[in-house]
Design a protein around this motif. Structure first.
Motif, PDB file in Angstrom:
ATOM      1  N   ALA A 175       0.886  -1.179   0.014  1.00 39.69           N
ATOM      2  CA  ALA A 175       0.079  -0.009  -0.086  1.00 39.69           C
ATOM      3  C   ALA A 175       0.800   1.165   0.051  1.00 39.69           C
ATOM      4  CB  ALA A 175      -1.043   0.048   1.325  1.00 39.69           C
ATOM      5  N   PHE A 176       1.965   1.130   0.555  1.00 41.86           N
ATOM      6  CA  PHE A 176       2.982   2.397   0.522  1.00 41.86           C
ATOM      7  C   PHE A 176       3.432   2.539  -0.769  1.00 41.86           C
ATOM      8  CE2 PHE A 176       7.040   4.211   1.674  1.00 41.86           C
ATOM      9  CZ  PHE A 176       6.649   5.380   2.350  1.00 41.86           C
ATOM     10  N   GLY A 177       3.690   1.581  -1.363  1.00 43.31           N
ATOM     11  CA  GLY A 177       4.051   1.544  -2.746  1.00 43.31           C
ATOM     12  C   GLY A 177       3.172   2.044  -3.560  1.00 43.31           C
ATOM     13  N   GLY A 178       2.074   1.784  -3.552  1.00 41.34           N
ATOM     14  CA  GLY A 178       0.782   2.586  -4.344  1.00 41.34           C
ATOM     15  C   GLY A 178       0.584   4.108  -3.866  1.00 41.34           C
ATOM     16  N   ASP A 179       1.054   4.360  -2.641  1.00 43.94           N
ATOM     17  CA  ASP A 179       0.859   5.832  -2.249  1.00 43.94           C
ATOM     18  C   ASP A 179       1.953   6.719  -3.187  1.00 43.94           C
ATOM     19  OD1 ASP A 179      -1.205   5.085  -0.540  1.00 43.94           O
ATOM     20  OD2 ASP A 179       0.111   5.167   1.256  1.00 43.94           O
ATOM     21  N   GLN A 180       3.015   5.868  -3.656  1.00 47.61           N
ATOM     22  CA  GLN A 180       3.928   6.973  -4.305  1.00 47.61           C
ATOM     23  C   GLN A 180       3.552   7.298  -5.557  1.00 47.61           C
ATOM     24  OE1 GLN A 180       6.611   7.562  -2.327  1.00 47.61           O
ATOM     25  NE2 GLN A 180       5.288   6.247  -1.018  1.00 47.61           N
ATOM     26  N   PHE A 181       2.447   6.899  -6.502  1.00 42.74           N
ATOM     27  CA  PHE A 181       2.065   7.076  -7.363  1.00 42.74           C
ATOM     28  C   PHE A 181       0.949   8.378  -7.387  1.00 42.74           C
ATOM     29  CE2 PHE A 181       3.561   3.042  -7.943  1.00 42.74           C
ATOM     30  CZ  PHE A 181       4.337   3.120  -9.172  1.00 42.74           C
ATOM     31  N   GLU A 182       0.811   9.194  -8.519  1.00 41.82           N
ATOM     32  CA  GLU A 182      -0.315  10.225  -8.507  1.00 41.82           C
ATOM     33  C   GLU A 182      -1.337   9.620  -9.237  1.00 41.82           C
ATOM     34  OE1 GLU A 182       1.455  13.746  -9.925  1.00 41.82           O
ATOM     35  OE2 GLU A 182       3.164  13.624  -8.757  1.00 41.82           O
ATOM     36  N   GLU A 183      -2.372  10.349  -9.260  1.00 35.79           N
ATOM     37  CA  GLU A 183      -3.497   9.836 -10.024  1.00 35.79           C
ATOM     38  C   GLU A 183      -3.506   9.601 -11.590  1.00 35.79           C
ATOM     39  OE1 GLU A 183      -6.898  12.535  -9.274  1.00 35.79           O
ATOM     40  OE2 GLU A 183      -6.758  12.513  -6.934  1.00 35.79           O
ATOM     41  N   HIS A 184      -2.636  10.245 -12.137  1.00 37.69           N
ATOM     42  CA  HIS A 184      -2.698  10.164 -13.643  1.00 37.69           C
ATOM     43  C   HIS A 184      -1.609   8.818 -14.000  1.00 37.69           C
ATOM     44  CE1 HIS A 184       1.045  12.641 -12.878  1.00 37.69           C
ATOM     45  NE2 HIS A 184       1.474  12.013 -13.655  1.00 37.69           N
ATOM     46  N   GLN A 185      -1.039   8.214 -12.818  1.00 37.10           N
ATOM     47  CA  GLN A 185      -0.214   7.088 -13.275  1.00 37.10           C
ATOM     48  C   GLN A 185      -0.765   5.908 -12.903  1.00 37.10           C
ATOM     49  OE1 GLN A 185       3.054   8.839 -10.369  1.00 37.10           O
ATOM     50  NE2 GLN A 185       4.208   8.785 -11.939  1.00 37.10           N
ATOM     51  N   GLU A 186      -2.007   5.646 -13.304  1.00 35.00           N
ATOM     52  CA  GLU A 186      -2.820   4.328 -12.956  1.00 35.00           C
ATOM     53  C   GLU A 186      -2.102   3.263 -13.641  1.00 35.00           C
ATOM     54  OE1 GLU A 186      -5.052   1.981 -11.082  1.00 35.00           O
ATOM     55  OE2 GLU A 186      -5.270   4.154 -10.919  1.00 35.00           O
ATOM     56  N   LYS A 187      -1.497   3.366 -14.875  1.00 35.87           N
ATOM     57  CA  LYS A 187      -0.728   2.463 -15.567  1.00 35.87           C
ATOM     58  C   LYS A 187       0.407   1.892 -14.870  1.00 35.87           C
ATOM     59  CE  LYS A 187       0.751   1.002 -20.046  1.00 35.87           C
ATOM     60  NZ  LYS A 187       1.033   1.381 -21.781  1.00 35.87           N
ATOM     61  N   GLN A 188       1.183   2.902 -14.498  1.00 28.29           N
ATOM     62  CA  GLN A 188       2.317   2.725 -13.839  1.00 28.29           C
ATOM     63  C   GLN A 188       2.173   2.068 -12.588  1.00 28.29           C
ATOM     64  OE1 GLN A 188       1.648   5.388 -15.517  1.00 28.29           O
ATOM     65  NE2 GLN A 188       3.313   6.135 -16.416  1.00 28.29           N
ATOM     66  N   ARG A 189       1.183   2.413 -11.787  1.00 25.31           N
ATOM     67  CA  ARG A 189       0.896   1.560 -10.585  1.00 25.31           C
ATOM     68  C   ARG A 189       0.424   0.177 -10.533  1.00 25.31           C
ATOM     69  NH1 ARG A 189      -3.052   4.622  -8.933  1.00 25.31           N
ATOM     70  NH2 ARG A 189      -2.190   6.069  -7.199  1.00 25.31           N
ATOM     71  N   SER A 190      -0.126  -0.004 -11.636  1.00 28.23           N
ATOM     72  CA  SER A 190      -0.687  -1.587 -12.158  1.00 28.23           C
ATOM     73  C   SER A 190       0.494  -2.232 -12.252  1.00 28.23           C
ATOM     74  CB  SER A 190      -1.513  -1.406 -13.214  1.00 28.23           C
ATOM     75  OG  SER A 190      -1.658  -3.073 -13.682  1.00 28.23           O
TER      76      SER A 190
END
Length: 728
Positions: A150-165
């Motif tokens: 979850a902390f890793g997911g917090d590093q991404f911004e809203e427009h980085q959905e693909k990178q988060r996946s």
């Protein structure tokens, strides 16, 4: 470290990914290496270092795993309500690393006095340190488990959905890479010999390297501190859900009388205190958690790879030709197959099923996964049956077994009770003979003596001659197969003078004439035994040893030093080496891993898709809880079910899972899939409409009040005019 909420800053990126995730991925790789590396050798440490039996070693192993999956609930509460994810990961990683260090110290056999076999005399200290280390590790690994991803997911911004996946895929890959490497490396480290006073298997190194990797994981994570997006704790939704459920139950039983109207769902009794959106979200969560009830049985089977299946491998042949596999290294088959099967399932199997117009829903996939796990244990039972055929039949508690060796330089006819056979000079009978009472021993026609062997034991009777007197000498034999795949070796000296035998760094000691050396455990391989006498003469006897055998090497009276010694020594097989190959475990590993891919990956995806937007962590904690309960089931079965045969226990677990599989299939049939986003949107829209209505009603009420005031003012004016007119 965060003390209050900070605005989310824009992180430096590489190829569109925040640099901070590099530290998180490396941290996860090192942490998983540490955990799985330690766990790979844990059950063998219990059995061979602490000297616990199979059942107790299995019990403690699964108790530890259960704790590792119970503590994530504590970690989630601490992170969300008090410390935040970053501080929680740092503080609990320190606890985690300390636990690994304590485990490494607990395995140092030289911290207490040891007997001549290198077994610590004061085992209490080792057990106490081991339990302390495991408790600290359970708190540490479990506490950070719900936080890191979850902390890793917090590093991404809203427009980085693909990178988060993509990050979560890389994150999962790092977990399996760490698991794979550690389950290859730590068994190799364990197999090394180390020690100050006595050389033993190097459990301190096998635990010490994971401890070092955990320290590295902590350092790497802290180094990236300045690059992280950190959010302050927002309050624990899990506690809020529990309070909402508790209030609904309490309110329902408080208003049981008929005067209160019935509610469509029992959670609706919470609407006096909680808003309808939260209640609807809790209903969605409870609907999924209800489906979780049968799931622990899958994990009860799955986690036995590290306990029962590892112990099973110790009775098998691990020689694969180009390499020799240690029993605990067979666990590497699981992460290897995961890395192979996940892309095959996603890119080949599932699309193929879809093209065949089959509605292979997530719950149906999970049902298939449970079925595959049951098949894996049926396969394990079949393997165990084949292993049992190769194992020697040891005496029961009401009988004894004996083997006879002729140390006289001529053939003799032996009569032992009802058995009669001829032994050539310096040979033994092939199989142990079973006796249930005292028997007469005769050599030729002369009765030598009455022999009473102790029930439940195996004995070798060496027959020698002193002048005209024939003398039987009894030596106690092993009543169990040598463990860890080692070989129990001893020498019977029929030579005219005492001899000394060594192999590698192992010493059999001085062996008097017509006497047996002590038994020594020798690893597999082509071994060279150095035999010396008191005058300095020596020879080298070479013998290829397999896995788990027991040999008595007879040194005859005509033994000669030099090149002829190889031909003069006579090997006697007391216990045959392991002959059933470890490769036969691969089918059961394939089935359990295929079941894991279909069950676990799909289950997480299903839980995520059916969970409300703010309650993903609640279902994650519920999912991890099923793993803990599964390990508790193993504890119950291992302690309560007195099943003498291991294959029967495997069949019991398979049958239980098949029964649960049918129950889950029925539950899945009646489950209706939902879109939590749409439901939440409807409630938000409904609440917005309700607000507008309340606002309109409030405005109408205000207008009405104003109108009444105006009417009252107008009426008062008219009354004054009338009163004035009357006075005139």
């Amino acid at each position: 470290m965060e003390d209050r909420e900070k605005p989310k800053k824009k992180s430096a990126t590489v190829f569109g990914y925040p640099i901070s995730i590099f530290f998180i991925v490396v941290n996860e790789f090192c942490e998983r290496f540490s955990y799985y590396g330690m766990r790979a050798v844990l059950v063998l440490y219990f059995k061979y270092f602490l000297r616990w039996d199979d059942d107790f070693a299995t019990t403690i192993y699964h108790t530890f795993v259960a704790l590792c999956y119970l503590t994530p609930i504590l970690g989630a509460i601490v992170a969300d309500s008090w410390l935040g994810k970053f501080k929680t990961i740092v503080y609990l990683s320190i606890v985690y690393a300390l636990g690994q260090v304590v485990m490494a110290i607990s395995a140092i056999h030289d911290i207490t006095d040891s007997n001549k076999d290198g077994v610590p005399d004061n085992m209490t200290l080792h057990v106490a340190l081991s339990m302390m280390g495991l408790m600290l590790i359970a708190v540490g690994t479990g506490g950070i488990k719900p936080c890191v991803a979850a902390f890793g997911g917090d590093q991404f911004e809203e427009h980085q959905e693909k990178q988060r996946s993509t990050f979560f895929s890389i994150f999962y890959l790092s977990i399996n890479a760490g698991s794979l490497l550690s389950t290859v490396i730590t068994p190799i480290l364990r197999a090394q010999e180390c020690g100050i006073h006595t050389q033993q298997e190097c459990y301190p190194l096998a635990f010490g390297v994971p401890a070092a990797l955990m320290v590295v994981a902590l350092i790497v994570f802290i180094v990236g501190s300045g690059m992280y997006n950190k959010t302050a704790p927002q309050g624990n939704i899990m506690l809020k859900v529990c309070k909402c459920i508790g209030f609904a139950i309490k309110n329902r039983f408080r208003h049981r009388s008929a005067e209160y109207p019935r509610r469509t769902h029992w959670m609706d009794w919470a609407d006096e205190k909680y808003d309808k959106l939260l209640i609807a979200q809790v209903k969605m969560v409870l609907k999924v958690l209800f489906l979780y009830i049968p799931l622990p049985m899958f994990w009860a089977l799955f986690d036995q790879q590290g306990s029962r299946w590892t112990l099973q491998a110790t009775t098998m042949n691990g020689d694969f030709g180009i390499l020799v596999i240690q029993p605990d290294q067979m666990q590497t088959v699981n992460p290897i197959l995961i890395l192979v099967l996940v892309p095959i399932m996603d890119s080949v199997i599932y699309p193929l099923i879809s093209k065949c117009k089959l509605n292979f829903t997530p719950l149906r996939r999970m049902t298939v996964g449970m079925f595959l796990a049951a098949l894996a244990f049926i396969a394990a039972a079949l393997v165990q049956l084949q292993i049992d055929k190769t194992l020697p039949k040891f005496p029961s508690s009401t009988e004894s077994q004996g083997k006879f060796i002729n140390m006289i330089d001529r053939p003799i006819e032996v009569t032992a009770g009802d058995y009669r056979f001829t032994l050539r000079a310096f040979t033994a009978n092939d199989e142990y003979l079973t006796f249930d009472k005292t028997f007469d021993l005769k050599v030729g026609n002369a009765v030598i003596s009455k022999i009473a062997l102790q029930n439940g034991t195996r004995t070798t009777l060496s027959i020698t001659q002193d002048g005209l007197t024939v003398i039987p000498t009894l030596f106690k034999d092993n009543t169990s197969k040598p463990e860890k795949g080692e070989n129990a070796i001893r020498f019977l000296n029929g030579f005219g003078s005492p001899l000394n035998v060594t192999v590698d760094s192992l010493d059999f000691g001085s062996i008097p004439t017509n006497n047996m050396s002590r038994g020594v455990l020798v690893p597999r391989g082509n071994k060279e035994f150095l035999i010396k006498d008191g005058t300095g003469q020596q020879c080298v006897y070479t013998h290829m040893l397999g896995f788990g055998s027991s040999f008595t090497f007879i040194i005859p009276s005509f033994f000669k030093f030099g090149q002829d010694c190889q031909q003069s020594i006579r090997p006697v097989v007391d216990i045959m080496p392991n002959s059933f190959h470890m490769a036969w475990q691969i089918p059961q590993y394939f089935l359990i891993t295929a079941g894991e891919v279909v069950f676990s990956v799909t289950g997480l995806e299903f839980s995520y898709s059916q969970a409300p937007s703010n309650m993903k962590s609640v279902l994650q904690a519920g999912w991890l809880l099923t793993v803990a309960v599964g390990n508790i089931i193993v504890l119950i079965v291992a302690e309560a079910a007195t099943i003498p045969d291991q294959w029967a226990e495997y069949i019991l677990f398979a049958c239980l899972l098949l029964l649960v599989c049918v129950i889950f299939a029925v539950m899945a049939y009646f489950y209706t899939y939902i879109d939590p986003t749409k439901i939440e949107a409807q409630f938000v829209e409904q609440e917005s409409e309700d607000k507008e209505k309340r606002k309109s009603l409030e405005m109408a009420r205000k207008d009405s009040v104003e109108q009444r005031k105006e009417d009252s003012s107008s009426s008062s004016s008219s009354s004054d005019e009338e009163e004035a007119q009357t006075k005139i």
